[in-house]
Design a protein around this motif. Structure first.
Motif, PDB file in Angstrom:
ATOM      1  N   THR A  29       1.458  -1.818  -3.789  1.00 40.45           N
ATOM      2  CA  THR A  29       2.059  -2.727  -2.804  1.00 40.45           C
ATOM      3  C   THR A  29       1.653  -2.335  -1.387  1.00 40.45           C
ATOM      4  OG1 THR A  29       4.121  -1.432  -2.797  1.00 40.45           O
ATOM      5  CG2 THR A  29       4.029  -3.352  -4.247  1.00 40.45           C
ATOM      6  N   PHE A  30       1.401  -1.032  -1.167  1.00 40.30           N
ATOM      7  CA  PHE A  30       0.865  -0.612   0.134  1.00 40.30           C
ATOM      8  C   PHE A  30      -0.509  -1.224   0.360  1.00 40.30           C
ATOM      9  CE2 PHE A  30      -1.846   2.324   2.537  1.00 40.30           C
ATOM     10  CZ  PHE A  30      -1.156   2.372   3.742  1.00 40.30           C
ATOM     11  N   GLY A  33      -0.004  -4.937   1.140  1.00 43.05           N
ATOM     12  CA  GLY A  33       0.505  -5.145   2.495  1.00 43.05           C
ATOM     13  C   GLY A  33      -0.534  -4.846   3.554  1.00 43.05           C
ATOM     14  N   THR A  34      -1.305  -3.785   3.337  1.00 38.62           N
ATOM     15  CA  THR A  34      -2.367  -3.446   4.289  1.00 38.62           C
ATOM     16  C   THR A  34      -3.406  -4.555   4.338  1.00 38.62           C
ATOM     17  OG1 THR A  34      -2.041  -1.081   3.895  1.00 38.62           O
ATOM     18  CG2 THR A  34      -4.131  -1.754   4.878  1.00 38.62           C
ATOM     19  N   ASP A  35      -3.774  -5.050   3.166  1.00 44.04           N
ATOM     20  CA  ASP A  35      -4.769  -6.115   3.102  1.00 44.04           C
ATOM     21  C   ASP A  35      -4.291  -7.365   3.824  1.00 44.04           C
ATOM     22  OD1 ASP A  35      -7.189  -7.428   1.919  1.00 44.04           O
ATOM     23  OD2 ASP A  35      -5.646  -8.652   0.991  1.00 44.04           O
ATOM     24  N   ALA A  36      -2.982  -7.659   3.717  1.00 42.56           N
ATOM     25  CA  ALA A  36      -2.458  -8.884   4.311  1.00 42.56           C
ATOM     26  C   ALA A  36      -2.528  -8.866   5.831  1.00 42.56           C
ATOM     27  CB  ALA A  36      -1.016  -9.104   3.852  1.00 42.56           C
ATOM     28  N   PHE A  37      -2.322  -7.693   6.445  1.00 43.12           N
ATOM     29  CA  PHE A  37      -2.138  -7.649   7.892  1.00 43.12           C
ATOM     30  C   PHE A  37      -3.190  -6.833   8.646  1.00 43.12           C
ATOM     31  CE2 PHE A  37       2.272  -7.947   6.081  1.00 43.12           C
ATOM     32  CZ  PHE A  37       2.418  -9.295   6.344  1.00 43.12           C
ATOM     33  N   VAL A  38      -4.091  -6.164   7.919  1.00 45.29           N
ATOM     34  CA  VAL A  38      -5.020  -5.249   8.571  1.00 45.29           C
ATOM     35  C   VAL A  38      -5.939  -5.967   9.555  1.00 45.29           C
ATOM     36  CG1 VAL A  38      -6.818  -5.406   6.796  1.00 45.29           C
ATOM     37  CG2 VAL A  38      -6.564  -3.296   8.117  1.00 45.29           C
ATOM     38  N   VAL A  39      -6.205  -7.249   9.310  1.00 41.52           N
ATOM     39  CA  VAL A  39      -7.141  -8.004  10.157  1.00 41.52           C
ATOM     40  C   VAL A  39      -6.723  -7.974  11.623  1.00 41.52           C
ATOM     41  CG1 VAL A  39      -8.006 -10.327  10.643  1.00 41.52           C
ATOM     42  CG2 VAL A  39      -7.952  -9.492   8.294  1.00 41.52           C
ATOM     43  N   ALA A  40      -5.402  -7.986  11.870  1.00 41.29           N
ATOM     44  CA  ALA A  40      -4.927  -8.006  13.257  1.00 41.29           C
ATOM     45  C   ALA A  40      -5.392  -6.780  14.034  1.00 41.29           C
ATOM     46  CB  ALA A  40      -3.402  -8.094  13.289  1.00 41.29           C
ATOM     47  N   ALA A 129       5.239  -6.119  -9.761  1.00 42.59           N
ATOM     48  CA  ALA A 129       5.340  -4.671  -9.590  1.00 42.59           C
ATOM     49  C   ALA A 129       6.794  -4.210  -9.604  1.00 42.59           C
ATOM     50  CB  ALA A 129       4.665  -4.252  -8.288  1.00 42.59           C
ATOM     51  N   GLY A 130       7.682  -4.953  -8.949  1.00 44.89           N
ATOM     52  CA  GLY A 130       9.083  -4.564  -8.915  1.00 44.89           C
ATOM     53  C   GLY A 130       9.733  -4.641 -10.278  1.00 44.89           C
ATOM     54  N   VAL A 149       9.061   0.730  -4.644  1.00 45.62           N
ATOM     55  CA  VAL A 149       7.976  -0.247  -4.658  1.00 45.62           C
ATOM     56  C   VAL A 149       7.980  -1.081  -3.390  1.00 45.62           C
ATOM     57  CG1 VAL A 149       7.047  -2.260  -5.853  1.00 45.62           C
ATOM     58  CG2 VAL A 149       7.901  -0.318  -7.165  1.00 45.62           C
ATOM     59  N   VAL A 150       9.155  -1.563  -2.975  1.00 47.84           N
ATOM     60  CA  VAL A 150       9.247  -2.327  -1.731  1.00 47.84           C
ATOM     61  C   VAL A 150       8.840  -1.449  -0.547  1.00 47.84           C
ATOM     62  CG1 VAL A 150      10.810  -3.544  -0.172  1.00 47.84           C
ATOM     63  CG2 VAL A 150      10.983  -3.886  -2.635  1.00 47.84           C
TER      64      VAL A 150
END
Length: 397
Positions: A29-30, A33-40, A129-130, A149-150
């Protein structure tokens, strides 16, 4: 995050393995999450490399978020009966391949296509995953397993963008995405090695999942998630140019992004306890008020040319806290509106979160040509609208 239940028969086949076995899922999940927002974190460099504007490059986050929002309930239906380990490993491999494709993208259209593929992998992995984590531990540890997990997503919020910014400056944006792809591969190998073979679940038809939208309480509460996350993410993808506009030098950008992330973690943790004590409406009202004031202050700093690292740091932390204090309180309201359908309404809320992120980024991209201060001000206006909508729907707490 939607928690798809593991059947009682499946639970009986699994010997409790302790919380340590859930850490590899948290690492997954890390990665998501990293993939979702790393572009910024490296948006200006990516825009320059692909020869598009920063506003256009920021829409890659919009595409990811929108694809996730739409695909999540559909994939939950289509993949319900697949064995859980195969599904999770496959989702992480898709995510890894997509990030490798993004890293190698020769132009903007290819980048967008790979971001859609990445969203499909993320939407298949995160909700399951949860549920799997809760099945790997003894009953008394299930809540803690879910928290672990969260926690991967929460830590990604705190670290993903600043690490992306750091990697983008130390290497380049393509190398940063390649590292995310490698992390996905490591996570896939870990899940395959550690997880037992689990059967799939009974299929819940898509129309049953979406039927929740017809419940008056859910229908009244859910739009606030879209509006509130839209306000929070109007300028999130463009946070690097916003920080530059208030006088933050490139070496200081990473520190400011870390402060945003620390605020996000603190806001998420504090929101749960505060909601239990004071109620979801008060927590949300406080969050939207802080968000409106913080984004308005950033807009004013850009307009006046104010340069104060301390003030900017406080505003970044407040922005992060107000953005991520929404989720526990909104989930609380939705569960109260449909207490017998917790998994379904939490899944719908997850889709609404990503829909809000996508729409907010689109809105931010549209107003960004008028200036970063205008974009931050637009986010503040949306936060005020969220506060107003909360007032209109407060009886649904």
């Amino acid at each position: 995050m939607a928690n798809i239940p593991i059947t009682p028969i499946a639970r009986e086949r699994i010997a409790p393995r302790g919380l340590a076995s859930t850490l590899v899922l948290a690492l997954g999940t890390f990665a998501v999450g990293t993939d979702a927002f790393v572009v910024a974190g490296f948006l200006p460099a990516m825009a320059a490399s692909l020869r598009v504007s920063e506003a256009t490059a920021g829409q890659s986050l919009t595409v990811f978020a929108a694809a996730y929002a739409v695909a999540s309930p559909v994939l939950a239906t289509l993949t319900a009966r697949l064995p859980r380990r195969a599904l999770l490993v496959g989702a992480l491999l898709v995510l890894g391949v997509a990030n490798a494709g993004s890293a190698l993208a020769p132009d903007y259209p290819v980048l967008i296509a790979t971001r859609v593929l990445a969203a499909l992998g993320a939407a298949a992995f995160t909700p399951n995953a949860g549920a799997v984590a809760s099945s790997l531990v003894a009953p008394a540890q299930r809540a803690r397993a879910l928290a672990v997990v969260v926690g991967g997503l929460t830590v990604a919020t705190a670290l993903g963008v600043p690490l992306g910014n750091l990697a983008g400056r130390a290497l380049d944006w393509r190398s940063a995405l390649a590292l995310v792809a490698a992390l996905c591969g490591v996570c896939a190998a870990g899940v395959f090695a550690i997880m037992p073979v689990l059967p799939g679940n009974p299929r819940v038809p898509l129309r049953d999942r979406l039927a929740m939208l017809r419940r008056p309480g859910v229908l009244a509460v859910l739009p606030l998630t879209v509006l509130g996350m839209g306000a929070a993410y109007t300028v999130y993808a463009y946070s690097v140019p916003v920080l530059g506009a208030v006088g933050v030098a490139p070496p200081g950008v990473t520190a400011m992004l870390f402060l945003y992330g620390a605020g996000a973690v603190a806001g998420n943790l504090a929101s749960g306890a505060a909601t239990d004590r004071w109620g979801s409406v008060r927590v949300l009202a406080c969050g939207y008020a802080v968000m409106a004031v913080g984004l308005a202050a950033l807009a004013l700093a850009v307009a006046t040319g104010t340069s104060s690292p301390v003030l900017t740091g406080v505003l970044m932390a407040a922005w992060g806290a107000s953005s991520w204090c929404q989720t526990p309180a909104q989930q609380h309201r939705l569960i109260a509106a449909a207490p017998g359908e917790t998994a379904l309404v939490v899944g719908l809320n997850a889709s609404a979160i990503y829909l809000g992120i996508g729409l907010g980024t689109v809105f931010g991209g549209l107003v960004l040509p008028a200036g970063t201060g205008v974009a931050a001000g637009a986010g503040a206006v949306l936060a005020v609208l969220a506060l107003s909508y909360l007032g209109l729907t407060r009886r649904h707490a």
